[in-house]
Design a protein around this motif. Structure first.
Motif, PDB file in Angstrom:
ATOM      1  N   VAL A  14      -4.398   0.400   2.014  1.00 24.29           N
ATOM      2  CA  VAL A  14      -3.335   0.260   3.000  1.00 24.29           C
ATOM      3  C   VAL A  14      -2.726   1.634   3.232  1.00 24.29           C
ATOM      4  N   LEU A  15      -2.773   2.106   4.482  1.00 22.70           N
ATOM      5  CA  LEU A  15      -2.249   3.437   4.804  1.00 22.70           C
ATOM      6  C   LEU A  15      -0.787   3.330   5.221  1.00 22.70           C
ATOM      7  N   GLY A  16       0.062   3.950   4.427  1.00 22.81           N
ATOM      8  CA  GLY A  16       1.492   3.871   4.711  1.00 22.81           C
ATOM      9  C   GLY A  16       2.155   5.222   4.700  1.00 22.81           C
ATOM     10  N   HIS A  84      -1.259  16.211   2.297  1.00 19.03           N
ATOM     11  CA  HIS A  84      -1.096  16.716   3.663  1.00 19.03           C
ATOM     12  C   HIS A  84      -1.717  15.701   4.599  1.00 19.03           C
ATOM     13  N   GLN A  85      -1.051  15.431   5.715  1.00 18.81           N
ATOM     14  CA  GLN A  85      -1.581  14.401   6.616  1.00 18.81           C
ATOM     15  C   GLN A  85      -2.648  14.992   7.523  1.00 18.81           C
ATOM     16  N   LEU A  86      -3.865  14.939   7.033  1.00 20.27           N
ATOM     17  CA  LEU A  86      -4.976  15.584   7.744  1.00 20.27           C
ATOM     18  C   LEU A  86      -5.814  14.574   8.512  1.00 20.27           C
ATOM     19  N   GLY A  87      -5.340  13.345   8.621  1.00 22.70           N
ATOM     20  CA  GLY A  87      -6.075  12.346   9.380  1.00 22.70           C
ATOM     21  C   GLY A  87      -6.378  11.109   8.546  1.00 22.70           C
ATOM     22  N   THR A  88      -6.845  10.065   9.244  1.00 21.73           N
ATOM     23  CA  THR A  88      -7.017   8.764   8.583  1.00 21.73           C
ATOM     24  C   THR A  88      -8.129   8.776   7.530  1.00 21.73           C
ATOM     25  N   ALA A  89      -9.173   9.605   7.753  1.00 17.80           N
ATOM     26  CA  ALA A  89     -10.231   9.667   6.731  1.00 17.80           C
ATOM     27  C   ALA A  89      -9.706  10.366   5.479  1.00 17.80           C
ATOM     28  N   GLY A 157      -4.305   6.074  24.598  1.00 20.80           N
ATOM     29  CA  GLY A 157      -3.820   6.407  23.257  1.00 20.80           C
ATOM     30  C   GLY A 157      -4.687   5.830  22.153  1.00 20.80           C
ATOM     31  N   TYR A 158      -5.411   4.754  22.447  1.00 24.80           N
ATOM     32  CA  TYR A 158      -6.225   4.126  21.404  1.00 24.80           C
ATOM     33  C   TYR A 158      -7.634   4.720  21.354  1.00 24.80           C
ATOM     34  N   GLY A 159      -8.267   4.565  20.194  1.00 29.18           N
ATOM     35  CA  GLY A 159      -9.685   4.874  20.092  1.00 29.18           C
ATOM     36  C   GLY A 159     -10.469   3.779  20.815  1.00 29.18           C
ATOM     37  N   ALA A 171     -20.103   3.820  18.493  1.00 34.76           N
ATOM     38  CA  ALA A 171     -19.177   4.886  18.103  1.00 34.76           C
ATOM     39  C   ALA A 171     -17.752   4.482  18.437  1.00 34.76           C
ATOM     40  N   ILE A 172     -16.801   5.149  17.801  1.00 33.62           N
ATOM     41  CA  ILE A 172     -15.396   5.016  18.204  1.00 33.62           C
ATOM     42  C   ILE A 172     -14.970   6.376  18.725  1.00 33.62           C
ATOM     43  N   ARG A 173     -14.482   6.388  19.955  1.00 34.25           N
ATOM     44  CA  ARG A 173     -14.091   7.667  20.547  1.00 34.25           C
ATOM     45  C   ARG A 173     -12.578   7.695  20.703  1.00 34.25           C
ATOM     46  N   GLU A 174     -11.956   8.666  20.053  1.00 32.90           N
ATOM     47  CA  GLU A 174     -10.502   8.800  20.182  1.00 32.90           C
ATOM     48  C   GLU A 174     -10.135   9.178  21.615  1.00 32.90           C
ATOM     49  N   ASP A 175      -8.992   8.711  22.051  1.00 30.97           N
ATOM     50  CA  ASP A 175      -8.526   8.920  23.421  1.00 30.97           C
ATOM     51  C   ASP A 175      -8.641  10.387  23.838  1.00 30.97           C
ATOM     52  N   ALA A 212     -10.335  16.984  19.050  1.00 33.35           N
ATOM     53  CA  ALA A 212      -9.162  17.453  19.809  1.00 33.35           C
ATOM     54  C   ALA A 212      -7.933  17.618  18.929  1.00 33.35           C
ATOM     55  N   LYS A 213      -7.790  16.756  17.910  1.00 31.71           N
ATOM     56  CA  LYS A 213      -6.586  16.834  17.075  1.00 31.71           C
ATOM     57  C   LYS A 213      -6.791  17.662  15.808  1.00 31.71           C
ATOM     58  N   GLY A 214      -8.044  18.070  15.563  1.00 31.85           N
ATOM     59  CA  GLY A 214      -8.327  18.809  14.335  1.00 31.85           C
ATOM     60  C   GLY A 214      -8.087  17.976  13.091  1.00 31.85           C
ATOM     61  N   TYR A 216      -9.292  14.692  10.336  1.00 32.33           N
ATOM     62  CA  TYR A 216     -10.431  13.953   9.789  1.00 32.33           C
ATOM     63  C   TYR A 216     -10.272  12.489  10.208  1.00 32.33           C
ATOM     64  N   TYR A 217     -11.120  12.070  11.155  1.00 37.14           N
ATOM     65  CA  TYR A 217     -11.003  10.728  11.726  1.00 37.14           C
ATOM     66  C   TYR A 217     -11.825   9.725  10.909  1.00 37.14           C
ATOM     67  N   LEU A 218     -11.197   8.709  10.414  1.00 32.18           N
ATOM     68  CA  LEU A 218     -11.930   7.633   9.735  1.00 32.18           C
ATOM     69  C   LEU A 218     -12.948   6.983  10.679  1.00 32.18           C
ATOM     70  N   THR A 219     -12.581   6.968  11.955  1.00 27.36           N
ATOM     71  CA  THR A 219     -13.430   6.314  12.953  1.00 27.36           C
ATOM     72  C   THR A 219     -14.808   6.956  13.057  1.00 27.36           C
TER      73      THR A 219
HETATM   74  C1  UD1 Z   1      -5.732   5.430  15.013  1.00 26.06           C
HETATM   75  C2  UD1 Z   1      -7.239   5.338  15.213  1.00 26.06           C
HETATM   76  C3  UD1 Z   1      -7.519   4.807  16.615  1.00 26.06           C
HETATM   77  C4  UD1 Z   1      -6.852   3.475  16.791  1.00 26.06           C
HETATM   78  C5  UD1 Z   1      -5.360   3.550  16.477  1.00 26.06           C
HETATM   79  C6  UD1 Z   1      -4.772   2.172  16.459  1.00 26.06           C
HETATM   80  C7  UD1 Z   1      -8.237   7.160  13.929  1.00 26.06           C
HETATM   81  C8  UD1 Z   1      -8.801   8.514  13.985  1.00 26.06           C
HETATM   82  N1  UD1 Z   1      -7.804   6.672  15.058  1.00 26.06           N
HETATM   83  O1  UD1 Z   1      -5.255   6.380  15.936  1.00 26.06           O
HETATM   84  O2  UD1 Z   1      -8.921   4.689  16.841  1.00 26.06           O
HETATM   85  O3  UD1 Z   1      -7.048   2.997  18.128  1.00 26.06           O
HETATM   86  O4  UD1 Z   1      -5.148   4.141  15.193  1.00 26.06           O
HETATM   87  O5  UD1 Z   1      -3.380   2.247  16.311  1.00 26.06           O
HETATM   88  O6  UD1 Z   1      -8.225   6.553  12.870  1.00 26.06           O
HETATM   89  N2  UD1 Z   1      -2.211   8.023   8.532  1.00 26.06           N
HETATM   90  C9  UD1 Z   1      -2.105   8.505   7.262  1.00 26.06           C
HETATM   91  N3  UD1 Z   1      -2.447   9.796   7.012  1.00 26.06           N
HETATM   92  C10 UD1 Z   1      -2.902  10.622   7.980  1.00 26.06           C
HETATM   93  C11 UD1 Z   1      -3.010  10.104   9.291  1.00 26.06           C
HETATM   94  C12 UD1 Z   1      -2.652   8.816   9.532  1.00 26.06           C
HETATM   95  O7  UD1 Z   1      -1.702   7.789   6.353  1.00 26.06           O
HETATM   96  O8  UD1 Z   1      -3.217  11.770   7.661  1.00 26.06           O
HETATM   97  C13 UD1 Z   1      -1.820   6.637   8.810  1.00 26.06           C
HETATM   98  C14 UD1 Z   1      -0.601   6.584   9.707  1.00 26.06           C
HETATM   99  O9  UD1 Z   1       0.581   6.456   8.926  1.00 26.06           O
HETATM  100  C15 UD1 Z   1      -0.824   5.357  10.533  1.00 26.06           C
HETATM  101  C16 UD1 Z   1      -2.346   5.225  10.570  1.00 26.06           C
HETATM  102  O10 UD1 Z   1      -2.851   6.003   9.525  1.00 26.06           O
HETATM  103  O11 UD1 Z   1      -0.311   4.201   9.907  1.00 26.06           O
HETATM  104  C17 UD1 Z   1      -2.904   5.664  11.911  1.00 26.06           C
HETATM  105  O12 UD1 Z   1      -2.672   7.030  12.100  1.00 26.06           O
HETATM  106  P1  UD1 Z   1      -2.315   7.636  13.518  1.00 26.06           P
HETATM  107  O13 UD1 Z   1      -2.238   9.093  13.382  1.00 26.06           O
HETATM  108  O14 UD1 Z   1      -1.154   6.920  14.107  1.00 26.06           O
HETATM  109  O15 UD1 Z   1      -3.636   7.291  14.320  1.00 26.06           O
HETATM  110  P2  UD1 Z   1      -3.800   7.051  15.865  1.00 26.06           P
HETATM  111  O16 UD1 Z   1      -3.901   8.360  16.548  1.00 26.06           O
HETATM  112  O17 UD1 Z   1      -2.791   6.088  16.339  1.00 26.06           O
END
Ligand code: UD1
Ligand code: CA
Length: 463
Positions: A14-16, A84-89, A157-159, A171-175, A212-214, A216-219
């Motif tokens: 759970v990402l919080g 550091h918040q470097l992305g969802t991955a 805004g969504y992937g 694939a999932i393509r970020e906006d 584009a955002k630099g 690490y995308y989980l997608t």
């Molecule tokens: C993400 C998805 C996107 C999807 C959207 C749905 C990715 C790359 N993109 O985009 O495909 O349509 O959610 O809302 O996954 N978070 C962390 N650490 C980080 C970054 C994010 O914990 O370093 C958490 C955030 O708190 C948030 C979630 O992950 O709860 C999503 O992160 P966010 O940066 O909002 O992703 P989106 O750009 O919205």
């Protein structure tokens, strides 16, 4: 929610970590409540409900209150800090050790299937257990990655979920990275992704940040896994279910959707609501059958309502147990620790806190009952007050079966009124009263016959 049996041991992450700057709050976003429980709490209840055997919660640095809430809501949860918040991955990889243990355990089980891992966001509180079960089913049916998608009214805004002719996810393509053509796609990523990969960590480690955002995308896991011959699938749910909360207006929308669902569930279970849109429930409000709720009633957390209860208009209830046949309100307030036995009546402008009331007892008008107990068949008159607080400590008032407390009495605690005793109206009772006694505390009435007529005559002559 109904419990769903896991088909393979499930790890939930759970990402919080999100700061939630748009909330404009001193409180981290995921601690904001929907229906009396933090959004994080809702997501943890969901993963518990679907039978996750391991749960990792990822928080940001300094988020000790989020950590505390996680282990309060789900003691088995393990908390990880993403520095550091470097992305969802990167966020998922903050929980690397739990993924490694989960993968190893499933392997040791010789289960024959890859470990299942699901990633959810703590700011998305409305997802239902059967939706998670459908994602797990997609994995059981052979997909290595299953993504929860929805058709967005406004996809910006969504992937975007890019699919092949056969419906498989390619694939999932970020906006921000999408081509104009890809932006036309309205099937979007909710953020919930489930994996059944023999080497999930290997896939996550291969994710780069050239986008584009630099970040690490989980997608990106979708394309990497597909390159290894893994099948990726989409499971579609309603957009409302995957509403993510970024600002307070969305928090209000989440609350509205949650309330609509809970009211519908209550009514389906035998509750009558005259104006359901004005009744507000908590995540744990529990009802028996044939409960009738008039307009404008608010349930805080911890309320249990028995059968055949009438809750009249404009009541506020919290932490209260309400027995069968009870009538409450209009304009009553039940606070934590109020326990009303069968057929109790609590009427208008009555407040009850930490008091147990026995069967058939009544406090029908304008009273404060705080700290203590009332036996069966007792009557508490209008304006009676339990004076429970001396400015430092709380003291108890105990009222026996069948006692009668006259109107406008003050019972100064600690004090005990014996069974069947009477308290004369207007008394200030500071000493306990024996069973079947009458206690009166007021000066003797002084009556002067004819005084008023003489007074009027005298005043009349003067004017
Ligand atoms: C993400 C998805 C996107 C999807 C959207 C749905 C990715 C790359 N993109 O985009 O495909 O349509 O959610 O809302 O996954 N978070 C962390 N650490 C980080 C970054 C994010 O914990 O370093 C958490 C955030 O708190 C948030 C979630 O992950 O709860 C999503 O992160 P966010 O940066 O909002 O992703 P989106 O750009 O919205
Ligand atoms: Ca987001």
């Amino acid at each position: 929610m109904t419990a769903v049996m896991p088909t393979s041991p499930l790890l939930a992450i759970v990402l919080g970590a999100g700061k939630g700057t748009r909330m404009k709050s001193a409180v981290p976003k995921v601690l904001h409540p929907v229906a009396g429980r933090s959004m994080l709490g809702h997501v943890l209840a969901l993963v518990e409900c679907v039978g996750a055997s391991r749960v990792g919660v990822v928080v940001g640095p300094g988020m000790d209150n989020v950590k505390t809430e996680a282990v309060t809501q789900l003691p088995a949860a393990e908390v990880f800090v993403q520095e550091h918040q470097l992305g969802t991955a990167d966020a998922v990889l903050a929980a690397r050790s739990i993924i490694a243990r989960h993968t190893a355990e499933v392997h040791l089980n010789r289960d024959g299937r890859p470990a299942q891992c699901i990633v959810l966001y703590a700011d998305t509180p409305l997802i239902q257990a059967d939706t998670i079960a459908r994602l797990q089913q997609a994995l059981n049916d052979g997909a290595g990655v299953a993504v929860l998608g929805f058709h967005a009214r406004d996809p910006s805004g969504y992937g975007r979920l890019l699919t092949a002719a056969d419906g498989a996810l390619t694939a999932i393509r970020e906006d921000k990275d999408a081509t104009l053509e890809e932006r036309q796609v309205t099937l979007c990523n909710s953020g919930v992704m489930a994996f059944a990969l023999p080497d999930l960590l290997g896939v996550l480690d291969r994710i780069g940040n050239t986008n584009a955002k630099g970040e690490y995308y989980l997608t990106d896991a979708v394309e990497i896994a597909r390159a290894q011959g893994v099948r990726a699938a989409v499971v579609v749910c309603a957009e409302d279910e995957v509403l993510g909360v970024n600002a307070r207006d969305q928090l209000a929308v989440a609350e509205r959707l949650w309330q609509q669902r809970a009211r519908a569930r209550a009514m389906a279970g035998g509750v009558t609501m005259i104006a359901p849109e004005t009744v507000f429930l908590s995540y744990d409000t529990a009802f028996g059958r044939d409960v009738t709720i008039e307009p404008n009633v608010f349930f805080g957390p911890g309320v249990t309502v028995g059968n055949s209860v009438l809750i009249r208009a404009n009541c506020h209830l919290e932490g209260a147990k309400i027995g069968d046949g009870v009538r409450i309100g209009p304009f009553a307030r039940l606070r934590p620790g109020a326990q009303l036995g069968p057929d109790v009546h609590v009427g208008n402008f009555v407040e009850v806190k930490a008091v147990t009331m026995g069967p058939r007892s009544k406090a029908n008008h304008l009273a404060y009952l705080g700290d203590g107990s009332v036996g069966a068949d007792a009557n508490i008159g209008a304006g009676a007050i339990f004076c429970n607080y001396d400015g430092f400590r709380k003291h108890k008032t105990v009222i026996g079966d069948g006692a009668f407390v006259g109107s406008n009495s003050s019972l100064v605690a600690p004090v005990e009124i014996g069974a069947g005793a009477y308290i004369g109206s207007g008394s200030v009772i500071t000493k306990s009263v024996a069973a079947d006694s009458l206690a009166l505390e007021r000066s003797t009435q002084d009556e002067r016959p004819g005084w008023a007529a003489k007074f009027r005559a005298m005043m009349g002559r003067r004017s």
